[in-house]
Design a protein around this motif. Structure first.
Motif, mmCIF file in Angstrom:
data_model
loop_
_atom_site.group_PDB
_atom_site.id
_atom_site.type_symbol
_atom_site.label_atom_id
_atom_site.label_comp_id
_atom_site.label_asym_id
_atom_site.label_seq_id
_atom_site.Cartn_x
_atom_site.Cartn_y
_atom_site.Cartn_z
ATOM 1 N N GLN A 145 -7.549 12.760 -6.827
ATOM 2 C CA GLN A 145 -7.971 14.062 -7.328
ATOM 3 C C GLN A 145 -9.073 14.622 -6.432
ATOM 4 O OE1 GLN A 145 -6.385 15.779 -9.936
ATOM 5 N NE2 GLN A 145 -5.010 14.086 -9.421
ATOM 6 N N GLY A 146 -8.927 15.877 -6.029
ATOM 7 C CA GLY A 146 -9.913 16.516 -5.163
ATOM 8 C C GLY A 146 -9.765 16.179 -3.689
ATOM 9 N N VAL A 147 -8.738 15.388 -3.342
ATOM 10 C CA VAL A 147 -8.507 15.000 -1.948
ATOM 11 C C VAL A 147 -7.375 15.859 -1.392
ATOM 12 C CG1 VAL A 147 -7.761 13.132 -0.419
ATOM 13 C CG2 VAL A 147 -9.255 12.631 -2.364
ATOM 14 N N ILE A 161 0.839 -1.210 0.000
ATOM 15 C CA ILE A 161 0.000 0.000 0.000
ATOM 16 C C ILE A 161 0.867 1.251 0.000
ATOM 17 C CG2 ILE A 161 -1.618 1.345 1.403
ATOM 18 C CD1 ILE A 161 -2.792 -1.478 2.230
ATOM 19 N N VAL A 162 1.854 1.284 0.881
ATOM 20 C CA VAL A 162 2.746 2.437 0.973
ATOM 21 C C VAL A 162 3.578 2.567 -0.309
ATOM 22 C CG1 VAL A 162 4.774 3.308 2.213
ATOM 23 C CG2 VAL A 162 2.786 2.506 3.486
ATOM 24 N N GLY A 163 4.001 1.431 -0.856
ATOM 25 C CA GLY A 163 4.790 1.446 -2.081
ATOM 26 C C GLY A 163 4.044 2.043 -3.259
ATOM 27 N N ALA A 164 2.735 1.881 -3.286
ATOM 28 C CA ALA A 164 1.928 2.448 -4.371
ATOM 29 C C ALA A 164 1.810 3.967 -4.267
ATOM 30 C CB ALA A 164 0.541 1.817 -4.369
ATOM 31 N N LEU A 165 2.120 4.529 -3.101
ATOM 32 C CA LEU A 165 2.028 5.974 -2.890
ATOM 33 C C LEU A 165 3.388 6.657 -2.864
ATOM 34 C CD1 LEU A 165 -0.614 5.945 0.002
ATOM 35 C CD2 LEU A 165 -1.016 6.601 -2.381
ATOM 36 N N THR A 166 4.423 5.936 -2.503
ATOM 37 C CA THR A 166 5.719 6.568 -2.276
ATOM 38 C C THR A 166 6.400 6.978 -3.580
ATOM 39 O OG1 THR A 166 7.610 6.433 -0.767
ATOM 40 C CG2 THR A 166 7.258 4.552 -2.216
ATOM 41 N N TYR A 167 7.226 8.005 -3.475
ATOM 42 C CA TYR A 167 7.914 8.611 -4.623
ATOM 43 C C TYR A 167 6.927 9.105 -5.678
ATOM 44 C CZ TYR A 167 12.176 6.685 -2.653
ATOM 45 O OH TYR A 167 13.211 6.373 -1.807
ATOM 46 N N ARG A 168 5.762 9.554 -5.235
ATOM 47 C CA ARG A 168 4.745 10.076 -6.123
ATOM 48 C C ARG A 168 4.386 11.497 -5.711
ATOM 49 N NH1 ARG A 168 5.282 5.334 -7.492
ATOM 50 N NH2 ARG A 168 3.784 3.856 -8.285
ATOM 51 N N ASN A 169 3.979 12.273 -6.709
ATOM 52 C CA ASN A 169 3.337 13.551 -6.424
ATOM 53 C C ASN A 169 1.851 13.216 -6.292
ATOM 54 O OD1 ASN A 169 2.073 16.009 -6.404
ATOM 55 N ND2 ASN A 169 3.202 16.843 -8.131
ATOM 56 N N LEU A 170 1.338 13.245 -5.086
ATOM 57 C CA LEU A 170 -0.042 12.842 -4.852
ATOM 58 C C LEU A 170 -1.038 13.750 -5.561
ATOM 59 C CD1 LEU A 170 0.088 11.740 -1.110
ATOM 60 C CD2 LEU A 170 0.545 10.406 -3.186
ATOM 61 N N ASP A 171 -0.624 14.971 -5.902
ATOM 62 C CA ASP A 171 -1.494 15.879 -6.654
ATOM 63 C C ASP A 171 -1.809 15.318 -8.039
ATOM 64 O OD1 ASP A 171 -1.128 17.528 -4.458
ATOM 65 O OD2 ASP A 171 0.139 18.972 -5.515
ATOM 66 N N ASP A 172 -0.945 14.439 -8.552
ATOM 67 C CA ASP A 172 -1.117 13.877 -9.891
ATOM 68 C C ASP A 172 -1.780 12.511 -9.896
ATOM 69 O OD1 ASP A 172 0.187 16.118 -10.897
ATOM 70 O OD2 ASP A 172 2.152 15.121 -10.962
ATOM 71 N N GLU A 173 -2.053 11.951 -8.740
ATOM 72 C CA GLU A 173 -2.633 10.606 -8.671
ATOM 73 C C GLU A 173 -4.129 10.651 -8.987
ATOM 74 O OE1 GLU A 173 -1.029 7.500 -8.066
ATOM 75 O OE2 GLU A 173 0.594 8.876 -8.603
ATOM 76 N N PRO A 174 -4.572 9.922 -10.012
ATOM 77 C CA PRO A 174 -5.985 9.983 -10.425
ATOM 78 C C PRO A 174 -6.980 9.668 -9.301
ATOM 79 C CG PRO A 174 -4.687 8.811 -12.056
ATOM 80 C CD PRO A 174 -3.778 9.066 -10.881
ATOM 81 N N ASP A 175 -6.671 8.680 -8.456
ATOM 82 C CA ASP A 175 -7.624 8.306 -7.398
ATOM 83 C C ASP A 175 -7.588 9.255 -6.204
ATOM 84 O OD1 ASP A 175 -5.091 7.276 -6.778
ATOM 85 O OD2 ASP A 175 -5.919 5.614 -5.625
ATOM 86 N N THR A 233 -4.585 15.875 0.717
ATOM 87 C CA THR A 233 -3.820 14.755 1.277
ATOM 88 C C THR A 233 -3.047 15.169 2.535
ATOM 89 O OG1 THR A 233 -2.072 15.196 -0.355
ATOM 90 C CG2 THR A 233 -3.662 13.437 -0.866
ATOM 91 N N THR A 234 -3.800 15.573 3.535
ATOM 92 C CA THR A 234 -3.233 15.886 4.848
ATOM 93 C C THR A 234 -2.712 14.599 5.489
ATOM 94 O OG1 THR A 234 -5.345 15.521 5.943
ATOM 95 C CG2 THR A 234 -4.873 17.787 5.198
ATOM 96 N N THR A 235 -1.955 14.744 6.536
ATOM 97 C CA THR A 235 -1.466 13.577 7.266
ATOM 98 C C THR A 235 -2.637 12.720 7.733
ATOM 99 O OG1 THR A 235 0.468 14.835 7.984
ATOM 100 C CG2 THR A 235 -0.035 12.837 9.219
ATOM 101 N N GLU A 236 -3.679 13.367 8.242
ATOM 102 C CA GLU A 236 -4.857 12.634 8.719
ATOM 103 C C GLU A 236 -5.523 11.858 7.586
ATOM 104 O OE1 GLU A 236 -4.579 16.455 11.236
ATOM 105 O OE2 GLU A 236 -4.146 15.851 9.176
ATOM 106 N N ARG A 237 -5.668 12.494 6.421
ATOM 107 C CA ARG A 237 -6.312 11.840 5.283
ATOM 108 C C ARG A 237 -5.466 10.676 4.771
ATOM 109 N NH1 ARG A 237 -11.059 12.130 5.046
ATOM 110 N NH2 ARG A 237 -11.144 14.361 4.805
#
Length: 131
Positions: free
Chosen positions: A79-81, A63-77, A83-87
């Motif tokens: 979008q509109g989130v 799960i973490v590997g699918a998010l790491t080294y990514r710009n979360l602003d560009d992740e399709p799933d 991405t605070t620490t809590e989220r």
């Protein structure tokens, strides 16, 4: 009485946060988190464990590997989130809970999962999902 088992990994991302409350964090910036996933059970299974530690660690790493080294602003799933620490705790916790519900963590009788992201040595957030 309840039992818990925790596995740990880390997450390195880039993102920006929406809203004046975030000040300079509204700009694109990086963040590195220490991630703890705590699995809870009211009783141990027939093997005397809360959950298979290998499966729990593998699930968190995936799960973490699918998010790491990514710009979360560009992740399709995402979008509109915001991405605070809590989220991010919620996203990781819900994805772990989905795996638990489908049996990917084995036959453990989990009562809940708590995900904690340590943003620094003085600040962290947690999310708990009941099962």
């Amino acid at each position: 009485m309840s039992f818990s088992l925790t596995v740990r990994d880390h997450l390195m991302i880039a993102h920006s946060l929406k809203g004046d409350v975030f000040g300079p964090a509204q700009q694109l910036h990086g963040a590195t988190y220490l991630v703890d996933a705590t699995f809870r059970a009211e009783a141990l299974d027939d093997d005397g464990v809360v959950v298979d530690i290998g499966r729990a660690g593998d699930a968190l790493r995936e799960i973490v590997g699918a998010l790491t080294y990514r710009n979360l602003d560009d992740e399709p799933d995402l979008q509109g989130v915001n991405t605070t620490t809590e989220r991010l705790c919620q996203i990781i916790g819900d994805r772990l809970a989905d795996r638990a519900r489908t049996g990917a963590l084995g036959t453990a009788r989990l009562s809940g999962i708590i995900v904690t992201l340590h943003e620094s040595h003085v600040a962290w957030a947690s999310y708990e999902v009941p099962l």
